[in-house]
Design an enzyme around this catalytic site. Structure first.
Site, PDB file in Angstrom:
ATOM      1  N   ASP A  56     -23.523   6.185 -27.723  1.00  0.00           N
ATOM      2  CA  ASP A  56     -23.170   6.378 -29.125  1.00  0.00           C
ATOM      3  C   ASP A  56     -22.402   7.678 -29.331  1.00  0.00           C
ATOM      4  O   ASP A  56     -22.929   8.764 -29.095  1.00  0.00           O
ATOM      5  CB  ASP A  56     -24.435   6.380 -29.978  1.00  0.00           C
ATOM      6  CG  ASP A  56     -24.129   6.533 -31.461  1.00  0.00           C
ATOM      7  OD1 ASP A  56     -23.130   5.958 -31.915  1.00  0.00           O
ATOM      8  OD2 ASP A  56     -24.898   7.227 -32.156  1.00  0.00           O
ATOM      9  N   ASP A  94     -16.690   6.140 -34.350  1.00  0.00           N
ATOM     10  CA  ASP A  94     -18.111   5.803 -34.252  1.00  0.00           C
ATOM     11  C   ASP A  94     -18.333   4.494 -33.510  1.00  0.00           C
ATOM     12  O   ASP A  94     -17.988   3.423 -34.002  1.00  0.00           O
ATOM     13  CB  ASP A  94     -18.701   5.708 -35.664  1.00  0.00           C
ATOM     14  CG  ASP A  94     -20.215   5.628 -35.674  1.00  0.00           C
ATOM     15  OD1 ASP A  94     -20.824   5.637 -34.591  1.00  0.00           O
ATOM     16  OD2 ASP A  94     -20.794   5.575 -36.773  1.00  0.00           O
TER      17      ASP A  94
END
Length: 407
Positions: free
Chosen positions: A262, A96
Protein backbone atom coordinates in the site's frame (compact mmCIF):
# COMPACT_ATOMS: atom_id res chain seq x y z
CA UNK A 1 -6.48 9.28 18.01
CA UNK A 2 -8.26 10.65 14.97
CA UNK A 3 -11.60 8.98 14.29
CA UNK A 4 -11.58 6.86 11.16
CA UNK A 5 -14.31 8.96 9.63
CA UNK A 6 -12.16 12.10 9.78
CA UNK A 7 -9.84 10.67 7.14
CA UNK A 8 -12.50 9.35 4.81
CA UNK A 9 -14.29 11.02 1.95
CA UNK A 10 -17.95 10.43 1.15
CA UNK A 11 -18.51 10.08 -2.58
CA UNK A 12 -21.36 9.43 -4.95
CA UNK A 13 -19.86 8.31 -8.22
CA UNK A 14 -21.42 8.28 -11.69
CA UNK A 15 -22.68 5.20 -13.46
CA UNK A 16 -20.29 5.21 -16.41
CA UNK A 17 -18.69 2.09 -17.78
CA UNK A 18 -16.64 2.87 -20.89
CA UNK A 19 -13.71 5.24 -21.38
CA UNK A 20 -12.14 6.53 -24.59
CA UNK A 21 -8.77 8.10 -25.24
CA UNK A 22 -6.43 9.74 -27.72
CA UNK A 23 -3.98 7.23 -29.22
CA UNK A 24 -0.36 8.20 -28.61
CA UNK A 25 1.47 4.92 -29.11
CA UNK A 26 1.57 1.47 -27.59
CA UNK A 27 4.35 2.00 -25.06
CA UNK A 28 4.71 2.62 -21.31
CA UNK A 29 4.06 6.18 -20.16
CA UNK A 30 5.93 7.71 -17.24
CA UNK A 31 5.12 10.75 -15.12
CA UNK A 32 6.89 12.25 -12.10
CA UNK A 33 5.33 12.22 -8.63
CA UNK A 34 6.29 14.36 -5.64
CA UNK A 35 6.65 13.27 -2.03
CA UNK A 36 5.14 15.63 0.50
CA UNK A 37 4.93 15.77 4.30
CA UNK A 38 2.02 17.98 5.33
CA UNK A 39 2.86 20.01 8.45
CA UNK A 40 0.55 22.93 7.75
CA UNK A 41 -1.10 22.51 11.15
CA UNK A 42 2.15 22.02 13.07
CA UNK A 43 3.72 18.69 14.13
CA UNK A 44 1.57 15.89 12.79
CA UNK A 45 0.26 12.84 14.59
CA UNK A 46 1.43 10.71 11.70
CA UNK A 47 0.96 7.41 13.48
CA UNK A 48 -2.64 8.31 14.31
CA UNK A 49 -3.32 9.15 10.67
CA UNK A 50 -1.85 5.79 9.71
CA UNK A 51 -3.86 3.89 12.30
CA UNK A 52 -7.08 5.44 11.02
CA UNK A 53 -6.21 4.43 7.49
CA UNK A 54 -5.31 0.88 8.54
CA UNK A 55 -8.61 0.51 10.39
CA UNK A 56 -10.51 1.72 7.34
CA UNK A 57 -8.64 -0.64 5.01
CA UNK A 58 -9.36 -3.60 7.27
CA UNK A 59 -13.01 -2.69 7.84
CA UNK A 60 -13.97 -1.68 4.30
CA UNK A 61 -15.41 -5.05 3.37
CA UNK A 62 -17.25 -5.70 6.59
CA UNK A 63 -19.68 -2.92 5.65
CA UNK A 64 -20.32 -4.30 2.18
CA UNK A 65 -19.40 -0.97 0.58
CA UNK A 66 -15.76 -1.32 -0.24
CA UNK A 67 -15.62 1.44 -2.82
CA UNK A 68 -18.01 3.95 -1.31
CA UNK A 69 -15.53 5.61 1.02
CA UNK A 70 -12.13 6.09 -0.63
CA UNK A 71 -9.53 6.94 1.96
CA UNK A 72 -6.07 8.29 2.41
CA UNK A 73 -3.42 9.32 4.86
CA UNK A 74 -3.38 13.01 3.99
CA UNK A 75 -0.38 13.75 6.21
CA UNK A 76 2.23 12.18 3.95
CA UNK A 77 2.32 10.63 0.51
CA UNK A 78 3.25 10.90 -3.12
CA UNK A 79 1.30 13.34 -5.27
CA UNK A 80 0.79 13.48 -9.04
CA UNK A 81 -0.27 16.54 -11.04
CA UNK A 82 -3.32 15.56 -13.11
CA UNK A 83 -5.16 17.82 -15.56
CA UNK A 84 -8.93 17.50 -15.80
CA UNK A 85 -11.25 19.30 -18.22
CA UNK A 86 -10.71 21.64 -21.17
CA UNK A 87 -9.38 24.18 -20.51
CA UNK A 88 -7.69 22.01 -17.93
CA UNK A 89 -7.52 22.51 -14.20
CA UNK A 90 -4.51 20.88 -12.57
CA UNK A 91 -5.24 18.88 -9.43
CA UNK A 92 -2.78 17.41 -6.94
CA UNK A 93 -3.87 13.80 -6.44
CA UNK A 94 -2.39 11.29 -4.01
CA UNK A 95 -1.16 8.12 -5.72
CA UNK A 96 -2.95 5.34 -3.87
CA UNK A 97 -2.80 1.58 -4.43
CA UNK A 98 -5.34 1.13 -1.64
CA UNK A 99 -8.06 2.94 -3.61
CA UNK A 100 -9.27 2.52 -7.19
CA UNK A 101 -11.59 5.46 -7.74
CA UNK A 102 -10.13 8.71 -9.04
CA UNK A 103 -11.79 11.72 -7.49
CA UNK A 104 -11.34 15.43 -6.78
CA UNK A 105 -12.91 18.10 -4.60
CA UNK A 106 -10.97 17.92 -1.34
CA UNK A 107 -8.95 21.17 -1.46
CA UNK A 108 -9.75 22.51 -4.92
CA UNK A 109 -13.33 22.19 -6.13
CA UNK A 110 -14.12 20.41 -9.37
CA UNK A 111 -14.30 22.90 -12.24
CA UNK A 112 -16.87 22.16 -14.96
CA UNK A 113 -15.67 22.86 -18.49
CA UNK A 114 -16.74 22.16 -22.07
CA UNK A 115 -15.68 18.51 -21.72
CA UNK A 116 -17.60 17.86 -18.50
CA UNK A 117 -20.53 15.47 -18.89
CA UNK A 118 -23.07 15.18 -16.12
CA UNK A 119 -24.05 11.52 -15.87
CA UNK A 120 -26.90 12.22 -13.50
CA UNK A 121 -25.13 12.80 -10.22
CA UNK A 122 -21.49 13.41 -11.16
CA UNK A 123 -19.27 13.68 -14.24
CA UNK A 124 -17.13 12.09 -16.90
CA UNK A 125 -14.35 14.29 -18.19
CA UNK A 126 -11.08 14.55 -20.03
CA UNK A 127 -8.10 13.47 -17.93
CA UNK A 128 -4.55 14.22 -18.98
CA UNK A 129 -1.17 13.34 -17.50
CA UNK A 130 0.74 15.55 -19.94
CA UNK A 131 2.87 14.57 -22.96
CA UNK A 132 -0.29 13.83 -24.94
CA UNK A 133 -1.49 11.12 -22.56
CA UNK A 134 -5.21 11.88 -22.50
CA UNK A 135 -8.38 9.95 -21.70
CA UNK A 136 -11.40 11.78 -23.07
CA UNK A 137 -14.15 10.13 -21.02
CA UNK A 138 -12.91 9.06 -17.61
CA UNK A 139 -15.27 8.63 -14.69
CA UNK A 140 -14.41 11.26 -12.06
CA UNK A 141 -15.81 11.22 -8.57
CA UNK A 142 -16.54 14.61 -7.04
CA UNK A 143 -16.47 14.67 -3.26
CA UNK A 144 -19.64 15.76 -1.52
CA UNK A 145 -17.70 15.84 1.77
CA UNK A 146 -13.94 15.80 2.31
CA UNK A 147 -12.56 16.05 5.83
CA UNK A 148 -8.94 15.61 6.84
CA UNK A 149 -7.34 16.57 3.53
CA UNK A 150 -4.99 19.55 3.48
CA UNK A 151 -3.02 20.65 0.44
CA UNK A 152 -4.26 17.85 -1.82
CA UNK A 153 -7.28 17.71 -4.07
CA UNK A 154 -8.15 14.02 -4.12
CA UNK A 155 -6.93 10.56 -5.08
CA UNK A 156 -5.50 8.94 -8.19
CA UNK A 157 -6.63 5.38 -7.54
CA UNK A 158 -4.43 2.60 -8.92
CA UNK A 159 -5.80 -0.24 -6.83
CA UNK A 160 -7.60 -3.30 -8.25
CA UNK A 161 -10.81 -2.54 -10.11
CA UNK A 162 -12.81 -4.62 -7.63
CA UNK A 163 -12.38 -1.88 -5.06
CA UNK A 164 -14.74 0.32 -7.10
CA UNK A 165 -17.64 -2.05 -6.46
CA UNK A 166 -20.14 -0.35 -4.18
CA UNK A 167 -19.26 3.14 -5.40
CA UNK A 168 -22.43 3.53 -7.45
CA UNK A 169 -25.44 4.06 -5.27
CA UNK A 170 -27.85 3.05 -8.05
CA UNK A 171 -25.79 -0.02 -9.05
CA UNK A 172 -23.78 -1.21 -6.03
CA UNK A 173 -22.52 -4.41 -7.68
CA UNK A 174 -21.11 -2.62 -10.72
CA UNK A 175 -17.42 -1.82 -11.01
CA UNK A 176 -16.08 1.35 -12.63
CA UNK A 177 -13.24 1.16 -15.19
CA UNK A 178 -10.16 2.65 -13.57
CA UNK A 179 -7.51 4.82 -15.21
CA UNK A 180 -5.30 1.84 -16.10
CA UNK A 181 -8.17 -0.09 -17.69
CA UNK A 182 -9.19 2.81 -19.89
CA UNK A 183 -5.62 3.49 -21.00
CA UNK A 184 -5.28 -0.16 -22.01
CA UNK A 185 -8.70 -0.63 -23.62
CA UNK A 186 -8.02 2.29 -25.96
CA UNK A 187 -4.59 1.00 -26.94
CA UNK A 188 -2.59 3.75 -25.27
CA UNK A 189 -0.61 1.33 -23.10
CA UNK A 190 0.27 -2.29 -23.99
CA UNK A 191 -0.84 -3.93 -20.74
CA UNK A 192 -2.70 -3.13 -17.54
CA UNK A 193 0.41 -2.55 -15.48
CA UNK A 194 1.40 0.31 -13.18
CA UNK A 195 4.92 0.57 -11.80
CA UNK A 196 6.03 2.79 -8.94
CA UNK A 197 9.46 4.17 -8.11
CA UNK A 198 9.99 5.89 -4.76
CA UNK A 199 13.26 7.07 -3.22
CA UNK A 200 14.23 7.62 0.43
CA UNK A 201 14.28 11.32 1.25
CA UNK A 202 15.00 13.62 4.13
CA UNK A 203 13.02 16.58 2.74
CA UNK A 204 9.49 17.73 3.46
CA UNK A 205 8.66 17.89 -0.23
CA UNK A 206 10.60 16.72 -3.26
CA UNK A 207 9.82 15.33 -6.72
CA UNK A 208 11.69 12.05 -6.53
CA UNK A 209 9.09 9.47 -7.48
CA UNK A 210 7.88 8.06 -10.78
CA UNK A 211 4.66 6.42 -11.92
CA UNK A 212 4.76 4.33 -15.10
CA UNK A 213 1.60 3.15 -16.87
CA UNK A 214 1.79 0.15 -19.19
CA UNK A 215 5.14 -1.33 -18.22
CA UNK A 216 8.31 -0.74 -16.25
CA UNK A 217 11.27 1.64 -16.29
CA UNK A 218 14.50 -0.37 -16.30
CA UNK A 219 16.51 2.70 -15.23
CA UNK A 220 14.77 2.64 -11.84
CA UNK A 221 15.74 -0.81 -10.61
CA UNK A 222 18.68 -3.20 -10.53
CA UNK A 223 18.70 -6.88 -11.40
CA UNK A 224 15.38 -8.39 -12.39
CA UNK A 225 11.79 -8.04 -11.23
CA UNK A 226 10.42 -11.03 -9.32
CA UNK A 227 6.65 -11.55 -9.32
CA UNK A 228 4.28 -13.16 -6.88
CA UNK A 229 0.55 -13.86 -7.52
CA UNK A 230 -2.18 -11.98 -5.73
CA UNK A 231 -2.99 -13.89 -2.56
CA UNK A 232 -6.14 -15.96 -2.43
CA UNK A 233 -6.64 -15.11 1.26
CA UNK A 234 -9.47 -12.69 2.01
CA UNK A 235 -9.63 -9.75 2.67
CA UNK A 236 -6.06 -9.09 1.48
CA UNK A 237 -7.02 -10.62 -1.88
CA UNK A 238 -9.27 -7.62 -2.58
CA UNK A 239 -6.26 -5.30 -2.60
CA UNK A 240 -2.76 -5.72 -3.99
CA UNK A 241 -2.43 -8.57 -1.53
CA UNK A 242 0.50 -10.98 -1.29
CA UNK A 243 1.77 -13.82 0.89
CA UNK A 244 4.97 -13.37 2.87
CA UNK A 245 6.84 -14.32 6.01
CA UNK A 246 9.18 -12.05 7.97
CA UNK A 247 12.39 -12.81 9.84
CA UNK A 248 14.52 -10.55 12.00
CA UNK A 249 18.05 -11.87 11.71
CA UNK A 250 17.57 -15.61 12.09
CA UNK A 251 14.36 -15.30 14.12
CA UNK A 252 10.96 -15.76 12.45
CA UNK A 253 8.63 -13.07 13.72
CA UNK A 254 5.79 -13.69 11.25
CA UNK A 255 5.07 -17.02 9.59
CA UNK A 256 3.78 -17.07 6.02
CA UNK A 257 0.52 -15.16 5.87
CA UNK A 258 -1.43 -12.64 3.79
CA UNK A 259 -1.25 -8.86 3.77
CA UNK A 260 -1.14 -5.98 1.33
CA UNK A 261 1.19 -3.59 -0.46
CA UNK A 262 0.00 0.00 0.00
CA UNK A 263 1.50 3.30 -1.15
CA UNK A 264 -0.91 5.30 1.02
CA UNK A 265 0.28 4.01 4.40
CA UNK A 266 3.43 5.49 5.91
CA UNK A 267 4.67 3.08 8.57
CA UNK A 268 5.13 -0.65 8.07
CA UNK A 269 2.44 -2.51 10.00
CA UNK A 270 2.67 -6.14 11.16
CA UNK A 271 0.43 -8.41 13.22
CA UNK A 272 0.45 -7.85 16.98
CA UNK A 273 2.34 -11.06 17.79
CA UNK A 274 4.98 -10.26 15.18
CA UNK A 275 5.30 -6.71 16.49
CA UNK A 276 5.80 -8.01 20.02
CA UNK A 277 8.57 -10.34 18.81
CA UNK A 278 10.21 -7.54 16.85
CA UNK A 279 10.12 -5.15 19.82
CA UNK A 280 11.61 -7.82 22.08
CA UNK A 281 14.35 -8.71 19.60
CA UNK A 282 15.39 -5.08 19.04
CA UNK A 283 15.06 -4.03 22.68
CA UNK A 284 13.00 -1.02 21.61
CA UNK A 285 10.65 0.89 23.90
CA UNK A 286 7.51 2.83 23.00
CA UNK A 287 8.07 6.58 22.78
CA UNK A 288 5.25 8.45 24.52
CA UNK A 289 5.50 11.54 22.32
CA UNK A 290 5.16 9.82 18.94
CA UNK A 291 3.87 6.33 19.76
CA UNK A 292 6.73 4.86 17.72
CA UNK A 293 9.31 2.34 18.82
CA UNK A 294 12.46 4.04 20.08
CA UNK A 295 15.99 2.60 20.17
CA UNK A 296 19.22 3.92 21.62
CA UNK A 297 22.34 4.50 19.54
CA UNK A 298 23.78 1.25 20.85
CA UNK A 299 20.61 -0.66 19.99
CA UNK A 300 20.58 0.87 16.51
CA UNK A 301 24.14 -0.30 15.89
CA UNK A 302 23.07 -3.80 16.92
CA UNK A 303 20.02 -3.94 14.62
CA UNK A 304 19.84 -6.85 12.19
CA UNK A 305 18.22 -7.00 8.78
CA UNK A 306 14.45 -7.36 8.66
CA UNK A 307 13.84 -9.87 5.85
CA UNK A 308 10.60 -10.18 3.89
CA UNK A 309 10.24 -13.57 2.21
CA UNK A 310 7.65 -12.93 -0.46
CA UNK A 311 5.74 -15.57 -2.39
CA UNK A 312 6.37 -19.28 -2.69
CA UNK A 313 7.62 -21.73 -5.28
CA UNK A 314 4.92 -22.66 -7.79
CA UNK A 315 3.08 -21.60 -10.91
CA UNK A 316 0.00 -19.58 -11.72
CA UNK A 317 -2.22 -19.05 -14.77
CA UNK A 318 -3.95 -15.71 -15.13
CA UNK A 319 -7.62 -15.68 -16.10
CA UNK A 320 -6.82 -12.87 -18.55
CA UNK A 321 -3.97 -14.54 -20.43
CA UNK A 322 -3.15 -18.14 -21.49
CA UNK A 323 0.38 -17.86 -20.10
CA UNK A 324 1.63 -19.93 -17.19
CA UNK A 325 3.72 -17.86 -14.78
CA UNK A 326 6.33 -19.54 -12.60
CA UNK A 327 7.15 -18.07 -9.22
CA UNK A 328 9.89 -18.54 -6.66
CA UNK A 329 10.16 -17.10 -3.17
CA UNK A 330 12.34 -14.01 -3.01
CA UNK A 331 13.80 -12.21 0.00
CA UNK A 332 13.82 -8.43 0.36
CA UNK A 333 15.83 -7.00 3.24
CA UNK A 334 15.28 -3.80 5.15
CA UNK A 335 18.70 -2.87 6.46
CA UNK A 336 19.03 -1.27 9.92
CA UNK A 337 18.97 2.19 8.32
CA UNK A 338 15.85 1.31 6.31
CA UNK A 339 14.08 0.34 9.55
CA UNK A 340 14.32 3.84 11.02
CA UNK A 341 12.46 7.07 10.34
CA UNK A 342 14.58 9.83 8.71
CA UNK A 343 16.14 11.56 11.70
CA UNK A 344 16.07 14.95 9.97
CA UNK A 345 12.26 14.75 10.00
CA UNK A 346 11.86 13.73 13.65
CA UNK A 347 10.68 17.10 14.92
CA UNK A 348 7.91 17.26 12.33
CA UNK A 349 6.39 14.23 14.04
CA UNK A 350 6.63 15.86 17.44
CA UNK A 351 9.69 13.77 18.28
CA UNK A 352 13.18 14.57 19.48
CA UNK A 353 15.75 15.60 16.86
CA UNK A 354 18.36 13.23 18.24
CA UNK A 355 16.09 10.21 18.70
CA UNK A 356 16.04 7.04 16.60
CA UNK A 357 12.53 5.86 15.80
CA UNK A 358 11.65 2.57 14.10
CA UNK A 359 9.10 2.46 11.26
CA UNK A 360 7.55 -0.90 12.33
CA UNK A 361 4.23 -0.73 14.13
CA UNK A 362 1.40 -2.93 15.42
CA UNK A 363 -1.49 -3.54 13.00
CA UNK A 364 -3.74 -4.14 16.01
CA UNK A 365 -4.81 -7.75 15.45
CA UNK A 366 -3.05 -11.12 15.78
CA UNK A 367 -1.76 -13.02 12.77
CA UNK A 368 -4.12 -15.31 10.91
CA UNK A 369 -6.74 -12.65 10.12
CA UNK A 370 -6.09 -12.50 6.38
CA UNK A 371 -4.73 -8.97 6.73
CA UNK A 372 -1.55 -9.38 8.77
CA UNK A 373 0.84 -6.80 7.34
CA UNK A 374 1.03 -3.67 5.24
CA UNK A 375 4.17 -3.16 3.19
CA UNK A 376 3.93 0.62 3.11
CA UNK A 377 5.75 3.37 1.26
CA UNK A 378 8.65 3.25 3.76
CA UNK A 379 9.16 -0.29 2.44
CA UNK A 380 8.51 0.75 -1.15
CA UNK A 381 11.10 3.54 -0.99
CA UNK A 382 13.67 0.76 -0.95
CA UNK A 383 12.22 -1.41 -3.73
CA UNK A 384 10.70 -0.91 -7.17
CA UNK A 385 7.13 -2.23 -7.30
CA UNK A 386 4.90 -3.38 -10.17
CA UNK A 387 1.11 -3.83 -10.05
CA UNK A 388 0.05 -6.11 -12.88
CA UNK A 389 -3.71 -6.37 -13.42
CA UNK A 390 -3.32 -8.37 -16.64
CA UNK A 391 -1.56 -11.23 -14.87
CA UNK A 392 -2.94 -10.77 -11.32
CA UNK A 393 0.47 -10.34 -9.71
CA UNK A 394 2.77 -7.93 -7.90
CA UNK A 395 6.45 -7.54 -8.68
CA UNK A 396 9.44 -6.22 -6.75
CA UNK A 397 13.04 -5.41 -7.59
CA UNK A 398 15.98 -3.92 -5.75
CA UNK A 399 17.09 -0.38 -6.54
CA UNK A 400 20.22 1.68 -5.93
CA UNK A 401 18.46 2.92 -2.79
CA UNK A 402 17.80 -0.50 -1.23
CA UNK A 403 20.89 -0.24 0.97
CA UNK A 404 21.01 3.56 1.26
CA UNK A 405 21.97 5.05 4.63
CA UNK A 406 20.18 8.39 4.23
CA UNK A 407 17.88 7.96 7.26
Amino acid sequence: MFPVASLLTILILPLFIAGSAIEIGNSPITLPIARRLNISDGPISLLQHDKARVAALKNSFSSGHAGSTPLTNSAVGYVAAVQIGSPATTYSLIVDTGSSNTWVGAAAAYVKTSTSVNTGTEYTDTVSFGSGLTITKQSIGVASTAIGFTGVDGILGIGPVGLTKGSLTNSPKTTIPIITENLHSEGIIPEMVVSVSFEPTTSLSITNGELTFGGTDATKYTGSIAYTPITTTYPASAYWGIDESITYGSTTILSSTAGIVDTGTTFLFIATDAYTRYQSATGASVDLATGLLLVSSAQYKALKNLDFHIGSVGYFMSVLTPLVHHFAQETYSLTPNAQIWPRSLNTYLGGSSGAIYLIIHDIGTPSGQGFDFINSYTFLERFYSVYDTTNSRVGFAKTKYTDATTN
